[in-house]
Motif scaffolding. Structure first.
Motif, PDB file in Angstrom:
ATOM      1  N   MET A   1       0.766  -0.508   0.199  1.00  0.00           N
ATOM      2  CA  MET A   1      -0.337  -0.130  -0.073  1.00  0.00           C
ATOM      3  C   MET A   1       0.613   0.620   0.031  1.00  0.00           C
ATOM      4  SD  MET A   1      -2.972   1.450   2.701  1.00  0.00           S
ATOM      5  CE  MET A   1      -3.952   2.604   2.671  1.00  0.00           C
ATOM      6  N   ALA A   2       0.618   2.677  -0.727  1.00  0.00           N
ATOM      7  CA  ALA A   2       1.324   3.416  -0.933  1.00  0.00           C
ATOM      8  C   ALA A   2       0.448   4.326   0.142  1.00  0.00           C
ATOM      9  CB  ALA A   2       1.946   4.166  -3.047  1.00  0.00           C
ATOM     10  N   PHE A   3       1.704   4.881   0.375  1.00  0.00           N
ATOM     11  CA  PHE A   3       1.233   6.559   1.190  1.00  0.00           C
ATOM     12  C   PHE A   3      -0.088   7.003   0.486  1.00  0.00           C
ATOM     13  CE2 PHE A   3       5.334   5.370   3.911  1.00  0.00           C
ATOM     14  CZ  PHE A   3       3.901   5.896   4.886  1.00  0.00           C
ATOM     15  N   SER A   4      -0.577   8.259   0.143  1.00  0.00           N
ATOM     16  CA  SER A   4      -1.982   8.806  -0.220  1.00  0.00           C
ATOM     17  C   SER A   4      -2.577   9.723   0.851  1.00  0.00           C
ATOM     18  CB  SER A   4      -2.570   7.904  -0.564  1.00  0.00           C
ATOM     19  OG  SER A   4      -3.806   7.260   0.315  1.00  0.00           O
ATOM     20  N   LEU A   5      -2.471  10.651   0.386  1.00  0.00           N
ATOM     21  CA  LEU A   5      -3.661  11.963   1.612  1.00  0.00           C
ATOM     22  C   LEU A   5      -4.674  11.398   2.081  1.00  0.00           C
ATOM     23  CD1 LEU A   5      -2.052  15.525  -0.324  1.00  0.00           C
ATOM     24  CD2 LEU A   5      -1.132  14.551   1.887  1.00  0.00           C
ATOM     25  N   GLY A   6      -5.513  11.720   2.758  1.00  0.00           N
ATOM     26  CA  GLY A   6      -6.606  11.484   3.099  1.00  0.00           C
ATOM     27  C   GLY A   6      -8.054  12.416   2.310  1.00  0.00           C
ATOM     28  N   SER A   7      -8.882  12.221   1.977  1.00  0.00           N
ATOM     29  CA  SER A   7     -10.000  12.918   0.966  1.00  0.00           C
ATOM     30  C   SER A   7     -10.001  14.527   1.697  1.00  0.00           C
ATOM     31  CB  SER A   7     -11.878  12.415   0.636  1.00  0.00           C
ATOM     32  OG  SER A   7     -11.619  11.921   2.201  1.00  0.00           O
ATOM     33  N   ARG A   8     -10.123  14.465   2.996  1.00  0.00           N
ATOM     34  CA  ARG A   8     -10.213  15.597   3.076  1.00  0.00           C
ATOM     35  C   ARG A   8      -8.849  16.944   2.731  1.00  0.00           C
ATOM     36  NH1 ARG A   8     -12.605  17.469   9.089  1.00  0.00           N
ATOM     37  NH2 ARG A   8     -12.657  19.745   8.792  1.00  0.00           N
ATOM     38  N   ALA A   9      -7.852  15.982   3.062  1.00  0.00           N
ATOM     39  CA  ALA A   9      -6.687  17.025   2.782  1.00  0.00           C
ATOM     40  C   ALA A   9      -6.128  17.056   1.570  1.00  0.00           C
ATOM     41  CB  ALA A   9      -4.809  16.174   3.119  1.00  0.00           C
ATOM     42  N   GLN A  10      -6.627  16.424   0.344  1.00  0.00           N
ATOM     43  CA  GLN A  10      -6.724  16.100  -1.232  1.00  0.00           C
ATOM     44  C   GLN A  10      -7.481  17.626  -1.678  1.00  0.00           C
ATOM     45  OE1 GLN A  10      -6.988  13.185  -3.346  1.00  0.00           O
ATOM     46  NE2 GLN A  10      -6.283  11.666  -1.587  1.00  0.00           N
ATOM     47  N   SER A  11      -8.491  18.041  -0.960  1.00  0.00           N
ATOM     48  CA  SER A  11      -9.311  18.452  -0.999  1.00  0.00           C
ATOM     49  C   SER A  11      -8.750  19.732  -0.923  1.00  0.00           C
ATOM     50  CB  SER A  11     -10.709  18.386  -0.484  1.00  0.00           C
ATOM     51  OG  SER A  11     -11.897  17.450  -1.058  1.00  0.00           O
ATOM     52  N   ALA A  12      -8.617  20.041   0.527  1.00  0.00           N
ATOM     53  CA  ALA A  12      -7.812  21.269   0.982  1.00  0.00           C
ATOM     54  C   ALA A  12      -6.988  21.540  -0.096  1.00  0.00           C
ATOM     55  CB  ALA A  12      -7.650  21.096   2.603  1.00  0.00           C
ATOM     56  N   GLY A  13      -6.206  21.272  -0.369  1.00  0.00           N
ATOM     57  CA  GLY A  13      -4.982  21.418  -1.845  1.00  0.00           C
ATOM     58  C   GLY A  13      -3.614  21.187  -1.390  1.00  0.00           C
ATOM     59  N   TYR A  14      -3.929  19.684   0.096  1.00  0.00           N
ATOM     60  CA  TYR A  14      -2.154  19.646   0.250  1.00  0.00           C
ATOM     61  C   TYR A  14      -1.117  18.553  -1.015  1.00  0.00           C
ATOM     62  CZ  TYR A  14      -2.853  21.673   5.273  1.00  0.00           C
ATOM     63  OH  TYR A  14      -2.976  22.618   6.513  1.00  0.00           O
ATOM     64  N   HIS A  15       0.451  19.279  -0.634  1.00  0.00           N
ATOM     65  CA  HIS A  15       0.377  17.858  -1.690  1.00  0.00           C
ATOM     66  C   HIS A  15       1.370  17.130  -0.385  1.00  0.00           C
ATOM     67  CE1 HIS A  15      -0.342  20.866  -4.991  1.00  0.00           C
ATOM     68  NE2 HIS A  15       0.233  21.465  -4.177  1.00  0.00           N
ATOM     69  N   LEU A  16       2.148  16.009  -1.588  1.00  0.00           N
ATOM     70  CA  LEU A  16       2.458  15.207  -0.547  1.00  0.00           C
ATOM     71  C   LEU A  16       3.686  14.423  -1.438  1.00  0.00           C
ATOM     72  CD1 LEU A  16       2.581  12.706   1.295  1.00  0.00           C
ATOM     73  CD2 LEU A  16       1.417  11.335  -0.101  1.00  0.00           C
ATOM     74  N   ALA A  17       4.722  14.517  -0.760  1.00  0.00           N
ATOM     75  CA  ALA A  17       6.148  13.805  -1.460  1.00  0.00           C
ATOM     76  C   ALA A  17       6.390  12.266   0.084  1.00  0.00           C
ATOM     77  CB  ALA A  17       7.174  14.954  -1.257  1.00  0.00           C
ATOM     78  N   ALA A  18       6.480  11.816  -0.877  1.00  0.00           N
ATOM     79  CA  ALA A  18       6.434  10.108   0.021  1.00  0.00           C
ATOM     80  C   ALA A  18       7.796   9.483  -0.246  1.00  0.00           C
ATOM     81  CB  ALA A  18       5.143   8.523  -0.342  1.00  0.00           C
ATOM     82  N   PHE A  19       8.645   8.351   0.687  1.00  0.00           N
ATOM     83  CA  PHE A  19       9.958   8.527   0.319  1.00  0.00           C
ATOM     84  C   PHE A  19       9.800   6.949   0.545  1.00  0.00           C
ATOM     85  CE2 PHE A  19       9.679  12.863   0.867  1.00  0.00           C
ATOM     86  CZ  PHE A  19      10.813  13.190  -0.394  1.00  0.00           C
ATOM     87  N   ASP A  20      10.505   5.834  -0.251  1.00  0.00           N
ATOM     88  CA  ASP A  20      10.906   4.069   0.484  1.00  0.00           C
ATOM     89  C   ASP A  20      11.538   4.819   1.669  1.00  0.00           C
ATOM     90  OD1 ASP A  20      10.479   1.553   0.162  1.00  0.00           O
ATOM     91  OD2 ASP A  20      13.016   1.710  -0.603  1.00  0.00           O
ATOM     92  N   GLN A  21      12.254   5.409   1.870  1.00  0.00           N
ATOM     93  CA  GLN A  21      13.480   5.786   3.285  1.00  0.00           C
ATOM     94  C   GLN A  21      13.958   7.212   3.323  1.00  0.00           C
ATOM     95  OE1 GLN A  21      18.096   4.201   2.682  1.00  0.00           O
ATOM     96  NE2 GLN A  21      17.081   2.148   3.831  1.00  0.00           N
TER      97      GLN A  21
END
Length: 270
Positions: A1-21
């Motif tokens: 399973m990959a990291f993802s923003l919750g629906s509320r965070a997505q709607s609020a315009g948040y961005h995401l940078a996910a790293f394996d390490q």
């Protein structure tokens, strides 16, 4: 399973940078801010190799734990920005409640764990540390403040030999992934960041935080500035300082320090 923003965070315009390490999500977030990133943006991994806690303590997240940092660029003073840590504690406690209830329901149970907030920046399960929060801030172009809130949670494993005994969600019987917790955290952050409202809503945040405070009304010993102060945990004030009522009845504000429940004898044992 990959990291993802919750629906509320997505709607609020948040961005995401996910790293394996990554070495440190806080360091990466602040580096991006120096390069011009203005967020709001999450930096997240399930394996952190060079993280830091308060007082420059190492915060290592072995694979499966959650290391996350949120970058917010705000027009407030450093003193006001510091109160964002209380909103972070509320967001994390809310997310932990959500995932623990959902995990129990999946297992056919109904037991609800109780989490509490330890001043200034820990989340406890019982009297064991489950999560820690670290705020860092730097001025950026335009006289604004880049605030990075690092949130580390023991999902599958907890360190040993810590000043406050630590635990993990797995040890508590909550079997979830870091990705599920992060999704809930990103949504809860939107709620409490909104209440905080660049410090204008700290009165409400303070009330909510005190309702979840560990040790409120109990004996505490605080190590601060090379001394130990003992008394009763009375409250936190409008700036976020811990107020200790001494045996003589004096109310002392503490801006920073290590809190231990009970008397000074427990400090020596920690």
């Amino acid at each position: 399973m990959a990291f993802s923003l919750g629906s509320r965070a997505q709607s609020a315009g948040y961005h995401l940078a996910a790293f394996d390490q990554i070495g440190s999500t806080n360091a990466e977030a602040m580096s991006r801010a120096r390069e011009g990133e203005r967020g709001p943006m999450w930096f997240v991994t399930s394996e952190q190799t060079a993280g830091r806690g308060r007082r420059q303590r190492a915060w290592i997240a072995p694979r499966g734990n959650l290391a996350s940092s949120i970058l917010e660029v705000v027009d407030v003073s450093p003193a006001v920005a510091a109160t964002l840590g209380f909103a972070a504690g509320l967001a994390l406690e809310t997310a932990l409640q959500k995932v623990s209830i959902e995990a129990a329901l999946r297992m056919g149970g109904s037991d609800q764990l109780k989490f509490s907030l330890k001043w200034p920046n820990d989340v406890l399960a019982g009297r064991q540390k489950l999560s820690g929060i670290l705020l860092e801030a730097e001025a950026v172009a335009g006289d604004r403040l880049a605030v990075v809130v690092g949130i580390g949670t023991n999902v599958i494993a907890a360190p040993e030999g810590t000043p406050t005994p630590a635990t993990s969600l797995a040890a508590l019987g909550v079997h979830i992934g870091a990705e599920e917790l992060f999704s809930a955290l990103s949504d809860a952050w939107v709620e409490f960041r909104g209440i905080w409202d660049n410090g204008r809503g700290f009165a409400e945040i303070r009330t909510l935080w005190l309702a979840r405070a560990a040790g409120l009304g109990e004996r505490v010993a605080i190590q601060t500035g090379g001394q130990t102060i003992e008394g009763t945990f009375d409250t936190i004030d409008e700036t976020g300082c811990l107020i200790v009522r001494t045996q003589e009845g004096k109310r002392m504000p503490i801006a920073a320090g290590e809190v231990y429940f009970g008397s000074a004898a427990s400090v020596g044992a920690a």
